[in-house]
Design an enzyme around this catalytic site. Structure first.
Site, PDB file in Angstrom:
ATOM      1  N   CYS A   2       0.843  -1.185   0.000  1.00  0.00           N
ATOM      2  CA  CYS A   2       0.000   0.000   0.000  1.00  0.00           C
ATOM      3  C   CYS A   2       0.883   1.241   0.000  1.00  0.00           C
ATOM      4  O   CYS A   2       2.081   1.154   0.248  1.00  0.00           O
ATOM      5  CB  CYS A   2      -0.845   0.046   1.260  1.00  0.00           C
ATOM      6  SG  CYS A   2      -1.944  -1.379   1.402  1.00  0.00           S
ATOM      7  N   GLY A  28      -0.361   0.513  -5.065  1.00  0.00           N
ATOM      8  CA  GLY A  28      -1.634  -0.168  -4.866  1.00  0.00           C
ATOM      9  C   GLY A  28      -2.690   0.408  -5.771  1.00  0.00           C
ATOM     10  O   GLY A  28      -2.826   1.625  -5.857  1.00  0.00           O
ATOM     11  N   ASN A 102       0.468   0.744   5.911  1.00  0.00           N
ATOM     12  CA  ASN A 102       1.249  -0.001   4.921  1.00  0.00           C
ATOM     13  C   ASN A 102       2.044  -1.053   5.678  1.00  0.00           C
ATOM     14  O   ASN A 102       2.813  -0.698   6.572  1.00  0.00           O
ATOM     15  CB  ASN A 102       2.190   0.939   4.167  1.00  0.00           C
ATOM     16  CG  ASN A 102       3.120   0.218   3.186  1.00  0.00           C
ATOM     17  OD1 ASN A 102       4.185   0.726   2.875  1.00  0.00           O
ATOM     18  ND2 ASN A 102       2.737  -0.945   2.698  1.00  0.00           N
ATOM     19  N   GLY A 103       1.833  -2.313   5.321  1.00  0.00           N
ATOM     20  CA  GLY A 103       2.539  -3.395   6.009  1.00  0.00           C
ATOM     21  C   GLY A 103       1.600  -4.549   6.255  1.00  0.00           C
ATOM     22  O   GLY A 103       0.512  -4.613   5.680  1.00  0.00           O
ATOM     23  N   TYR A 242      12.043  -3.925  -6.648  1.00  0.00           N
ATOM     24  CA  TYR A 242      10.876  -3.806  -7.521  1.00  0.00           C
ATOM     25  C   TYR A 242       9.880  -2.733  -7.109  1.00  0.00           C
ATOM     26  O   TYR A 242       9.355  -2.015  -7.941  1.00  0.00           O
ATOM     27  CB  TYR A 242      10.135  -5.153  -7.569  1.00  0.00           C
ATOM     28  CG  TYR A 242       8.796  -5.076  -8.250  1.00  0.00           C
ATOM     29  CD1 TYR A 242       8.695  -5.018  -9.633  1.00  0.00           C
ATOM     30  CD2 TYR A 242       7.604  -5.022  -7.506  1.00  0.00           C
ATOM     31  CE1 TYR A 242       7.458  -4.932 -10.265  1.00  0.00           C
ATOM     32  CE2 TYR A 242       6.367  -4.934  -8.130  1.00  0.00           C
ATOM     33  CZ  TYR A 242       6.307  -4.881  -9.509  1.00  0.00           C
ATOM     34  OH  TYR A 242       5.098  -4.788 -10.124  1.00  0.00           O
ATOM     35  N   SER A 284      10.040  -1.781 -14.733  1.00  0.00           N
ATOM     36  CA  SER A 284      10.868  -2.098 -13.563  1.00  0.00           C
ATOM     37  C   SER A 284      12.261  -2.601 -13.921  1.00  0.00           C
ATOM     38  O   SER A 284      13.181  -2.496 -13.123  1.00  0.00           O
ATOM     39  CB  SER A 284      10.140  -3.094 -12.661  1.00  0.00           C
ATOM     40  OG  SER A 284       9.627  -4.150 -13.434  1.00  0.00           O
ATOM     41  N   ASP A 346      15.058  -8.344 -16.340  1.00  0.00           N
ATOM     42  CA  ASP A 346      13.865  -8.068 -15.536  1.00  0.00           C
ATOM     43  C   ASP A 346      14.276  -8.076 -14.069  1.00  0.00           C
ATOM     44  O   ASP A 346      15.343  -8.577 -13.716  1.00  0.00           O
ATOM     45  CB  ASP A 346      12.767  -9.113 -15.817  1.00  0.00           C
ATOM     46  CG  ASP A 346      11.371  -8.598 -15.444  1.00  0.00           C
ATOM     47  OD1 ASP A 346      11.256  -7.458 -14.942  1.00  0.00           O
ATOM     48  OD2 ASP A 346      10.393  -9.341 -15.647  1.00  0.00           O
ATOM     49  N   CYS A 383       6.475 -13.587   1.453  1.00  0.00           N
ATOM     50  CA  CYS A 383       6.676 -12.459   2.371  1.00  0.00           C
ATOM     51  C   CYS A 383       5.478 -12.392   3.320  1.00  0.00           C
ATOM     52  O   CYS A 383       4.339 -12.494   2.879  1.00  0.00           O
ATOM     53  CB  CYS A 383       6.757 -11.158   1.581  1.00  0.00           C
ATOM     54  SG  CYS A 383       6.896  -9.707   2.645  1.00  0.00           S
TER      55      CYS A 383
END
Ligand code: AMP
Length: 488
Positions: A2, A28, A102-103, A242, A284, A346, A383
């Site tokens: 986020c 997001g 965020n998290g 990323y 990216s 990439d 993650c």
């Protein structure tokens, strides 16, 4: 993942929050929301969709006041629905409050179960709502102290912004997983996930919040404290690889420069002698491809064009859309690729779906050899701290060797950056200030690693109960010898 943004002390708070969220849209794309305070009352607007589609003059006019917080969401906990869109806002005995997070909290489930057993009624599936309940139940005398008491019970990753009628409070967890920066715009203070949001509104960057730090801003000004003491830092290395925008300064260093260095390091470790040109998977992969070209001496060119009218492929929550998305997003430049031996750079391979489509696209456009180079190590572990990664079963590198992956994606050669090379490129050779769990499997110590181990064990049990879908493997693809079969 986020993005969060907050401002206090500015008559156009919600307009500036709108701009800030615009700059953070890459973090997001499912939903967005803004809550503003005029000193007496909080007003909120949240909706599914993109910032530019949700907010316009009529909506923003309904959000008056000198203080505002905003959020863009990509779900890592809780489903993609309006009830989980943030900022969450409530009215409780202490007044009104809103929160943007965020998290990802690793003990939210346990906390929620015990709060519910005590009679709490939840309005969303979001892990963030647990924090609201804990604050509302706290008997501490001030909002700040209530927040500290609540957060001392939660574990995991959080960069948080709270708004009450008169205060903006910002807190970062003691590992510093997710970024959060402080800036200034004339007499107002600004907080944002990334510096790119400060740049857009022409705010001056002051500094990053420390891990475990709390900043409180109100009519008395700004004060800071360190209620949570870091035992070790666990800044997310994947933000550099990323997630963050390249023009941002993240954890004190330029994302663009770091990504370029990842590419240089990659060229040293995984050269591609004899290749005619280096291309990037945009956007990216661009800085790393330029770095690769600099060190290898192989000219950089534009072999893939990205459509600006679709979002990040992977960020679409459904696998079916993601598959289609690669073609919608990228197209190959025949004139550049025809008859060429191409190095394509990439940032990461997650499921392998994107790479496989890209290699096929490059060959269909006339490339005679495709050498895939990845500017991070194999992503082998999920993650639990806020990046959306699938389970181990779906992570191609968790149960296949590099050679097997190369065969699956139909690349002539495949080379990943080493974990050591990644550490060196982010300026952290010992890797003890970054969380590298997605690459190394080393989840941070203590309760955090226990939570991760429990989630991994659960995923493994669920996977072993799943039927083997070998029949579904693509007819044209190679057979994957170990682990789950791959479907294209
Ligand atoms: P995949 O097809 O699953 O291998 O997707 C890999 C692509 O998704 C890479 O090109 C990355 O740029 C991108 N990506 C990697 N991790 C994430 C993430 N957590 N969220 C969104 N996109 C990602």
């Amino acid at each position: 993942m986020c993005g969060i943004f907050g401002i206090i002390g500015h008559p156009e708070a919600s307009n500036l929050t709108y701009l800030g969220l615009h700059a953070l849209q890459h973090r997001g794309q499912e939903s967005a929301g803004i809550v503003a305070s005029d000193g007496r009352q909080l007003r909120s607007h949240r909706q599914m969709g993109l910032v530019a589609d949700i907010f316009g003059a009529p909506t923003l006019e309904k959000l008056p006041g000198n203080a505002s917080i905003g959020h863009v969401r990509y779900s890592t906990a809780g489903v993609s629905q309006l009830k989980n869109a943030q900022p969450l806002s409530v009215e409780y005995a202490g007044g009104q409050m809103a929160v943007a997070h965020n998290g990802n909290l690793v003990n939210a489930k346990e906390l929620r179960t015990s709060l519910e057993a005590d009679g709490a009624i939840f309005q969303s599936d979001s892990d963030t709502e647990v924090v609201i309940h804990l604050i509302a139940r706290s008997r501490q005398p001030t909002f700040e102290k209530k927040v500290i008491e609540a957060l001392s019970k939660v574990k995991g990753a959080y960069s948080l912004l709270f708004l009450t009628q008169g205060q903006l409070v910002a807190v970062r967890d003691p590992y510093g997983f997710r970024p959060l920066v402080l800036g200034r715009l004339r007499n107002s203070y600004v907080l944002a996930s990334e510096t790119t949001a400060l740049d857009l509104i022409e705010a001056e960057y002051i500094r990053e919040l420390e891990a475990g730090e709390m900043v409180v801003i109100d009519a008395q000004g700004m004060r800071t404290s360190q209620p949570f003491v870091p035992t070790r830092l666990g800044r997310c290395i994947f933000e550099h690889v990323y997630f963050a925008k390249p023009d941002s300064v993240l954890f004190g260093t330029s994302v663009y420069e770091t990504r370029k260095e990842l590419g240089r390091q990659l060229a040293r470790e995984q050269p591609a002698p004899g290749a005619d040109l280096v291309i990037a998977v945009p956007d990216s992969g661009v800085p790393a491809a330029i770095g690769f070209s600099q060190v290898s001496g192989i000219p950089y060119d534009v072999g893939l064009i990205r459509s600006h009218y679709v979002g990040r492929t992977f960020i679409e929550p459904q696998q079916s859309i993601r598959h289609f998305g690669v073609k919608l997003k990228l197209s190959a430049v025949r004139q550049v690729l025809k008859g060429k031996r191409v190095v394509v750079v990439d940032d990461s391979i997650v499921r392998g779906t994107t790479s496989r489509k890209i290699v096929k696209m490059l060959k269909a456009a006339g490339a005679v050899e495709v050498h895939l180079r990845i500017s991070s190590p194999p992503t082998s572990w999920p993650c639990y701290y806020g990046i959306d990664t699938p389970s181990r079963q779906e992570l191609i590198a968790s149960n296949h060797s590099t050679e097997e992956i190369a065969r699956y994606v139909t690349a002539d050669t495949l080379g990943y950056l080493s974990l050591e090379g990644l550490g060196a490129a982010v300026g952290d050779k010992e890797r003890n200030t970054f969380c590298t769990a997605c690459f190394s499997g080393k989840y941070l110590a203590g309760e955090l690693s226990e939570a991760a181990a429990a989630a991994n064990a659960k995923a493994a049990t669920a996977a072993s109960a799943e039927p083997n879908n070998a029949e579904a493997a693509v007819a044209t693809g190679p057979t994957m010898p170990a682990g789950k079969q791959l479907t294209a």
